[in-house]
Design a protein around this motif. Structure first.
Motif, PDB file in Angstrom:
ATOM      1  N   ARG A 118     -27.326  60.431 -78.543  1.00 24.51           N
ATOM      2  CA  ARG A 118     -26.769  61.198 -79.671  1.00 24.51           C
ATOM      3  C   ARG A 118     -25.244  61.145 -79.709  1.00 24.51           C
ATOM      4  O   ARG A 118     -24.612  61.975 -80.323  1.00 24.51           O
ATOM      5  CB  ARG A 118     -27.240  62.649 -79.595  1.00 24.51           C
ATOM      6  N   GLN A 119     -24.706  60.152 -79.016  1.00 19.49           N
ATOM      7  CA  GLN A 119     -23.247  60.002 -78.924  1.00 19.49           C
ATOM      8  C   GLN A 119     -22.578  61.219 -78.307  1.00 19.49           C
ATOM      9  O   GLN A 119     -21.432  61.546 -78.596  1.00 19.49           O
ATOM     10  CB  GLN A 119     -22.624  59.710 -80.305  1.00 19.49           C
ATOM     11  N   GLN A 120     -23.317  61.897 -77.426  1.00 21.48           N
ATOM     12  CA  GLN A 120     -22.769  63.018 -76.675  1.00 21.48           C
ATOM     13  C   GLN A 120     -22.333  62.529 -75.293  1.00 21.48           C
ATOM     14  O   GLN A 120     -22.949  61.630 -74.713  1.00 21.48           O
ATOM     15  CB  GLN A 120     -23.819  64.121 -76.507  1.00 21.48           C
ATOM     16  N   GLU A 121     -21.284  63.128 -74.772  1.00 18.74           N
ATOM     17  CA  GLU A 121     -20.825  62.760 -73.438  1.00 18.74           C
ATOM     18  C   GLU A 121     -21.662  63.479 -72.385  1.00 18.74           C
ATOM     19  O   GLU A 121     -21.764  64.699 -72.390  1.00 18.74           O
ATOM     20  CB  GLU A 121     -19.351  63.109 -73.261  1.00 18.74           C
ATOM     21  N   VAL A 122     -22.262  62.709 -71.497  1.00 18.65           N
ATOM     22  CA  VAL A 122     -23.047  63.257 -70.397  1.00 18.65           C
ATOM     23  C   VAL A 122     -22.241  63.074 -69.114  1.00 18.65           C
ATOM     24  O   VAL A 122     -21.945  61.952 -68.699  1.00 18.65           O
ATOM     25  CB  VAL A 122     -24.406  62.549 -70.268  1.00 18.65           C
ATOM     26  N   CYS A 123     -21.871  64.187 -68.485  1.00 17.52           N
ATOM     27  CA  CYS A 123     -21.073  64.140 -67.264  1.00 17.52           C
ATOM     28  C   CYS A 123     -21.994  64.292 -66.040  1.00 17.52           C
ATOM     29  O   CYS A 123     -22.935  65.081 -66.061  1.00 17.52           O
ATOM     30  CB  CYS A 123     -20.025  65.241 -67.262  1.00 17.52           C
ATOM     31  N   PHE A 124     -21.700  63.538 -65.016  1.00 13.63           N
ATOM     32  CA  PHE A 124     -22.479  63.632 -63.788  1.00 13.63           C
ATOM     33  C   PHE A 124     -21.623  63.160 -62.616  1.00 13.63           C
ATOM     34  O   PHE A 124     -20.557  62.570 -62.801  1.00 13.63           O
ATOM     35  CB  PHE A 124     -23.774  62.826 -63.882  1.00 13.63           C
ATOM     36  N   LYS A 125     -22.106  63.430 -61.402  1.00 14.50           N
ATOM     37  CA  LYS A 125     -21.378  63.045 -60.199  1.00 14.50           C
ATOM     38  C   LYS A 125     -22.272  62.188 -59.304  1.00 14.50           C
ATOM     39  O   LYS A 125     -23.499  62.339 -59.297  1.00 14.50           O
ATOM     40  CB  LYS A 125     -20.916  64.282 -59.431  1.00 14.50           C
ATOM     41  N   ILE A 126     -21.629  61.294 -58.554  1.00 16.31           N
ATOM     42  CA  ILE A 126     -22.325  60.406 -57.632  1.00 16.31           C
ATOM     43  C   ILE A 126     -21.737  60.572 -56.241  1.00 16.31           C
ATOM     44  O   ILE A 126     -20.518  60.653 -56.070  1.00 16.31           O
ATOM     45  CB  ILE A 126     -22.192  58.936 -58.073  1.00 16.31           C
ATOM     46  N   LEU A 127     -22.605  60.623 -55.234  1.00 20.17           N
ATOM     47  CA  LEU A 127     -22.177  60.681 -53.841  1.00 20.17           C
ATOM     48  C   LEU A 127     -22.968  59.654 -53.045  1.00 20.17           C
ATOM     49  O   LEU A 127     -24.199  59.613 -53.122  1.00 20.17           O
ATOM     50  CB  LEU A 127     -22.424  62.079 -53.263  1.00 20.17           C
ATOM     51  N   THR A 128     -22.276  58.808 -52.294  1.00 19.71           N
ATOM     52  CA  THR A 128     -22.952  57.889 -51.378  1.00 19.71           C
ATOM     53  C   THR A 128     -22.744  58.366 -49.947  1.00 19.71           C
ATOM     54  O   THR A 128     -21.630  58.694 -49.546  1.00 19.71           O
ATOM     55  CB  THR A 128     -22.417  56.450 -51.511  1.00 19.71           C
ATOM     56  N   LEU A 129     -23.832  58.417 -49.179  1.00 18.05           N
ATOM     57  CA  LEU A 129     -23.791  58.759 -47.764  1.00 18.05           C
ATOM     58  C   LEU A 129     -24.395  57.593 -46.998  1.00 18.05           C
ATOM     59  O   LEU A 129     -25.619  57.445 -46.935  1.00 18.05           O
ATOM     60  CB  LEU A 129     -24.574  60.049 -47.489  1.00 18.05           C
ATOM     61  N   ILE A 130     -23.533  56.750 -46.459  1.00 18.15           N
ATOM     62  CA  ILE A 130     -23.978  55.591 -45.691  1.00 18.15           C
ATOM     63  C   ILE A 130     -23.910  55.984 -44.222  1.00 18.15           C
ATOM     64  O   ILE A 130     -22.850  56.243 -43.681  1.00 18.15           O
ATOM     65  CB  ILE A 130     -23.109  54.357 -45.975  1.00 18.15           C
ATOM     66  N   ILE A 131     -25.073  56.020 -43.573  1.00 17.63           N
ATOM     67  CA  ILE A 131     -25.215  56.627 -42.255  1.00 17.63           C
ATOM     68  C   ILE A 131     -25.623  55.562 -41.235  1.00 17.63           C
ATOM     69  O   ILE A 131     -26.476  54.720 -41.536  1.00 17.63           O
ATOM     70  CB  ILE A 131     -26.286  57.731 -42.294  1.00 17.63           C
ATOM     71  N   PRO A 132     -25.143  55.588 -40.014  1.00 17.84           N
ATOM     72  CA  PRO A 132     -24.116  56.507 -39.518  1.00 17.84           C
ATOM     73  C   PRO A 132     -22.720  56.060 -39.927  1.00 17.84           C
ATOM     74  O   PRO A 132     -22.477  54.880 -40.160  1.00 17.84           O
ATOM     75  CB  PRO A 132     -24.273  56.429 -37.993  1.00 17.84           C
ATOM     76  N   PHE A 133     -21.805  57.011 -40.022  1.00 23.19           N
ATOM     77  CA  PHE A 133     -20.461  56.707 -40.491  1.00 23.19           C
ATOM     78  C   PHE A 133     -19.674  55.879 -39.471  1.00 23.19           C
ATOM     79  O   PHE A 133     -18.856  55.063 -39.839  1.00 23.19           O
ATOM     80  CB  PHE A 133     -19.692  58.008 -40.759  1.00 23.19           C
ATOM     81  N   GLU A 134     -19.863  56.126 -38.180  1.00 26.17           N
ATOM     82  CA  GLU A 134     -18.973  55.574 -37.171  1.00 26.17           C
ATOM     83  C   GLU A 134     -19.347  54.173 -36.720  1.00 26.17           C
ATOM     84  O   GLU A 134     -18.559  53.479 -36.121  1.00 26.17           O
ATOM     85  CB  GLU A 134     -18.949  56.479 -35.918  1.00 26.17           C
ATOM     86  N   GLU A 135     -20.554  53.736 -36.922  1.00 25.86           N
ATOM     87  CA  GLU A 135     -20.988  52.495 -36.304  1.00 25.86           C
ATOM     88  C   GLU A 135     -22.090  51.848 -37.133  1.00 25.86           C
ATOM     89  O   GLU A 135     -22.624  52.415 -38.061  1.00 25.86           O
ATOM     90  CB  GLU A 135     -21.525  52.777 -34.900  1.00 25.86           C
ATOM     91  N   THR A 136     -22.404  50.607 -36.748  1.00 23.25           N
ATOM     92  CA  THR A 136     -23.540  49.928 -37.368  1.00 23.25           C
ATOM     93  C   THR A 136     -24.827  50.505 -36.794  1.00 23.25           C
ATOM     94  O   THR A 136     -24.927  50.749 -35.598  1.00 23.25           O
ATOM     95  CB  THR A 136     -23.466  48.427 -37.064  1.00 23.25           C
ATOM     96  N   GLY A 137     -25.826  50.702 -37.628  1.00 27.10           N
ATOM     97  CA  GLY A 137     -27.093  51.209 -37.120  1.00 27.10           C
ATOM     98  C   GLY A 137     -27.880  51.938 -38.182  1.00 27.10           C
ATOM     99  O   GLY A 137     -27.401  52.189 -39.277  1.00 27.10           O
ATOM    100  N   ALA A 138     -29.112  52.280 -37.845  1.00 32.41           N
ATOM    101  CA  ALA A 138     -30.024  52.934 -38.765  1.00 32.41           C
ATOM    102  C   ALA A 138     -29.962  54.449 -38.608  1.00 32.41           C
ATOM    103  O   ALA A 138     -29.334  54.979 -37.694  1.00 32.41           O
ATOM    104  CB  ALA A 138     -31.451  52.437 -38.516  1.00 32.41           C
ATOM    105  N   LEU A 139     -30.620  55.151 -39.513  1.00 31.89           N
ATOM    106  CA  LEU A 139     -30.667  56.608 -39.447  1.00 31.89           C
ATOM    107  C   LEU A 139     -31.278  57.067 -38.125  1.00 31.89           C
ATOM    108  O   LEU A 139     -30.835  58.061 -37.536  1.00 31.89           O
ATOM    109  CB  LEU A 139     -31.474  57.153 -40.622  1.00 31.89           C
ATOM    110  N   GLU A 140     -32.289  56.346 -37.637  1.00 32.88           N
ATOM    111  CA  GLU A 140     -32.901  56.713 -36.365  1.00 32.88           C
ATOM    112  C   GLU A 140     -31.876  56.690 -35.226  1.00 32.88           C
ATOM    113  O   GLU A 140     -31.894  57.544 -34.339  1.00 32.88           O
ATOM    114  CB  GLU A 140     -34.060  55.765 -36.036  1.00 32.88           C
ATOM    115  N   THR A 141     -30.975  55.712 -35.255  1.00 33.07           N
ATOM    116  CA  THR A 141     -29.923  55.636 -34.240  1.00 33.07           C
ATOM    117  C   THR A 141     -29.002  56.848 -34.327  1.00 33.07           C
ATOM    118  O   THR A 141     -28.629  57.454 -33.309  1.00 33.07           O
ATOM    119  CB  THR A 141     -29.098  54.353 -34.422  1.00 33.07           C
TER     120      THR A 141
END
Length: 243
Positions: A134-157
């Motif tokens: 409808r030509q209306q502005e839709v505002c939204f937010k995006i957050l990325t959480l790539i885990i773990p932050f400090e090192e290479t590895g999976a969530l289990e690690t």
């Protein structure tokens, strides 16, 4: 308000449900839903807000599911049908992939003519807007959480590291289990890739910790631990308080 947490697979799918209920007061509506475009999905409620936690079925599937969420905002006939918060949770499972992953998300925003106020960075909300049907502005937010932050590895690690930081006794069990998994299959007949090794280390520790309860499924193991009490987990997921 409608929010979505988009994750990879069963481990983070179950953990995020548990964490959002225990740490931030969301309630499970106890209704199994088949929600497009997720492989698995569960809806939680708090006051008048809704939160859908959905699994994409793997890291490679996340961009496609994310694009469908953006398209939902773009073609929605009214603002209440849109999603106001989109969180993407994934592993840092291979060196050098974080920048590529973030670029794939930014490419989708550009291709879908989404406006945004900066660059997409791990752990920081990005404010976006798009014009709907409808030509209306839709505002939204995006957050990325790539885990773990400090090192290479999976969530289990990340989860095993979180336990190790809280307990020296458990750390010894985890270290011994990790050493066992690294050496038990020298010909790699069964642990044929690093992902399998990571999951085996996770399962070995919890088979010891929860042996009396005789948990048969990874989901039950995850629910049996008070993850919201672990400082590293609290820090990692602290931005989820803002949805």
């Amino acid at each position: 308000m409608k929010s979505v947490i988009l994750c990879e697979g069963s481990t983070d799918y179950v953990l995020l449900q548990y964490f959002m209920r225990k740490a931030y007061g969301w309630e499970d509506i106890k209704k199994h839903e088949q929600i497009v475009p997720f492989k698995m999905a569960r809806t939680l409620i708090k006051n008048n807000d809704k939160l859908t936690i959905g699994s994409a079925g793997g890291c490679s599937q996340i961009p496609g599911v994310f694009e469908k969420l953006i398209e939902r905002n773009k073609i929605s006939s009214d603002n209440p049908a849109s999603v106001q918060n989109i969180v993407i949770v994934t592993d840092r499972d291979e060196a050098g992939t974080e920048a590529e992953f973030l670029k794939s998300i930014m490419d989708i925003l550009q291709n879908r003519e989404v406006s945004y106020d900066g660059e997409l960075n791990n752990g920081i909300w990005l404010t976006c807007s798009v014009e709907n049907g409808r030509q209306q502005e839709v505002c939204f937010k995006i957050l990325t959480l790539i885990i773990p932050f400090e090192e290479t590895g999976a969530l289990e690690t990340f989860l095993l590291n979180s336990v190790s930081k809280e307990s020296d006794y458990d750390k010894k069990i985890i270290d011994a289990g990790n050493e066992f998994v690294e050496n038990v299959d020298p010909e790699k007949r069964y642990l044929t890739c690093r992902r399998y090794i990571t999951k085996a280390k996770f399962d070995v520790y919890f088979s010891i910790r929860t042996s009396v309860a005789q948990f048969n499924q990874r989901q039950d193991i995850l629910k049996g631990v008070d993850w919201e009490k672990y400082l590293a987990v609290q820090e990692c997921f602290k931005e989820l308080a803002n949805i």
